[in-house]
Design a protein around this motif. Structure first.
Motif, short mmCIF file in Angstrom:
data_model
loop_
_atom_site.label_atom_id
_atom_site.label_comp_id
_atom_site.label_asym_id
_atom_site.label_seq_id
_atom_site.Cartn_x
_atom_site.Cartn_y
_atom_site.Cartn_z
N UNK A 139 0.83 -1.21 0.00
CA UNK A 139 0.00 0.00 0.00
C UNK A 139 0.86 1.25 0.00
N UNK A 140 2.05 1.18 0.54
CA UNK A 140 2.95 2.32 0.47
C UNK A 140 3.41 2.55 -0.97
N UNK A 141 3.61 1.47 -1.73
CA UNK A 141 3.94 1.62 -3.15
C UNK A 141 2.82 2.39 -3.87
N UNK A 142 1.58 2.06 -3.53
CA UNK A 142 0.43 2.74 -4.14
C UNK A 142 0.46 4.23 -3.78
N UNK A 143 0.72 4.54 -2.51
CA UNK A 143 0.79 5.94 -2.08
C UNK A 143 1.94 6.67 -2.77
N UNK A 144 3.05 5.98 -2.94
CA UNK A 144 4.21 6.58 -3.62
C UNK A 144 3.85 6.94 -5.05
N UNK A 145 3.28 5.98 -5.76
CA UNK A 145 2.91 6.20 -7.16
C UNK A 145 1.86 7.31 -7.28
N UNK A 146 0.89 7.32 -6.38
CA UNK A 146 -0.16 8.34 -6.42
C UNK A 146 0.40 9.74 -6.19
N UNK A 147 1.26 9.87 -5.20
CA UNK A 147 1.86 11.18 -4.90
C UNK A 147 2.72 11.65 -6.07
N UNK A 148 3.48 10.73 -6.65
CA UNK A 148 4.33 11.09 -7.80
C UNK A 148 3.47 11.46 -9.00
N UNK A 149 2.39 10.72 -9.23
CA UNK A 149 1.50 11.05 -10.34
C UNK A 149 0.85 12.42 -10.11
N UNK A 150 0.43 12.69 -8.90
CA UNK A 150 -0.14 14.01 -8.60
C UNK A 150 0.88 15.11 -8.89
N UNK A 151 2.13 14.89 -8.50
CA UNK A 151 3.19 15.85 -8.79
C UNK A 151 3.29 16.11 -10.29
N UNK A 152 3.31 15.05 -11.07
CA UNK A 152 3.42 15.19 -12.53
C UNK A 152 2.21 15.96 -13.08
N UNK A 153 1.02 15.60 -12.63
CA UNK A 153 -0.18 16.26 -13.13
C UNK A 153 -0.22 17.74 -12.73
N UNK A 154 0.12 18.04 -11.48
CA UNK A 154 0.17 19.45 -11.06
C UNK A 154 1.20 20.22 -11.89
N UNK A 155 2.33 19.59 -12.17
CA UNK A 155 3.37 20.24 -12.96
C UNK A 155 2.88 20.50 -14.39
N UNK A 156 2.16 19.55 -14.95
CA UNK A 156 1.61 19.75 -16.30
C UNK A 156 0.61 20.91 -16.31
N UNK A 157 -0.17 21.03 -15.25
CA UNK A 157 -1.08 22.17 -15.15
C UNK A 157 -0.29 23.47 -15.14
N UNK A 158 0.75 23.52 -14.35
CA UNK A 158 1.56 24.74 -14.26
C UNK A 158 2.21 25.08 -15.59
N UNK A 159 2.73 24.07 -16.27
CA UNK A 159 3.35 24.30 -17.59
C UNK A 159 2.31 24.81 -18.57
N UNK A 160 1.16 24.18 -18.56
CA UNK A 160 0.10 24.59 -19.47
C UNK A 160 -0.40 26.01 -19.20
N UNK A 161 -0.52 26.36 -17.93
CA UNK A 161 -1.01 27.70 -17.56
C UNK A 161 0.02 28.76 -17.87
#
Length: 164
Positions: A139-161
């Motif tokens: 379950x920690x692997x899941x949390x790791x992947x989710x947090x990293x994915x959120x980071x990538x998605x937030x970064x894409x939003x920032x780049x796009x904006x």
């Protein structure tokens, strides 16, 4: 003004997601494997101590502060919802809230609570420890992947904006 605040909150959520991903990554990649290499009594005692120590202002600011930002960003995503960046902002927020906070509260915390009441010296504790290592780390692997994915998605939003 509201748009600028949303941009800043997205930036802070990206940082928070990255910090949390790094913490979880460390646990998945060397903390839990190291605890699995020592005697169960030592591993249990160490993890019990970690679970008490982790409740501190620094970790809670990164972990729960990011969750608060994600709640606000999920609500604020309506401002950009007509654009792909708004959809990504909503997705990033939900990924963090569901797969990081939700998994933590629904799965990792109950495992930690069960571990907290174990007496490390008992034979039963040793058996439960082996199961804990597998389940908690998965379950920690899941949390790791989710947090990293959120980071990538937030970064894409920032780049796009910032590009548009």
């Amino acid at each position: 003004m509201l748009e600028r605040g949303l941009y800043v909150a997205t930036f802070l959520a990206a940082i928070g997601s990255g910090l949390v991903a790094g913490i979880f990554f460390a646990f998945s990649n060397f903390v839990m494997p190291a605890l699995g290499r020592v005697a169960p009594t030592s591993g249990i005692a160490a993890m019990q101590a970690i679970n008490v120590t982790v409740i501190n202002p620094g970790f809670m600011l990164a972990f729960m502060g990011t969750a608060v930002l994600c709640l606000a960003l999920a609500l604020g995503s309506w401002l950009w919802l007509g654009e792909w960046s708004g959809k990504l902002l909503l997705l990033a927020s939900l990924v963090y809230l569901i797969a990081c906070i939700g998994v933590t509260m629904g799965l990792n915390v109950p495992l930690n609570d069960a571990l907290a009441v174990l007496q490390p010296e008992t034979a039963q504790a040793g058996q439960l420890w082996l199961r804990y290592l597998v389940d908690w780390t998965f379950w920690n692997h899941v949390r790791t992947a989710a947090s990293a994915l959120a980071l990538v998605l937030f970064t894409l939003v920032l780049i796009g904006r910032s590009a548009g």
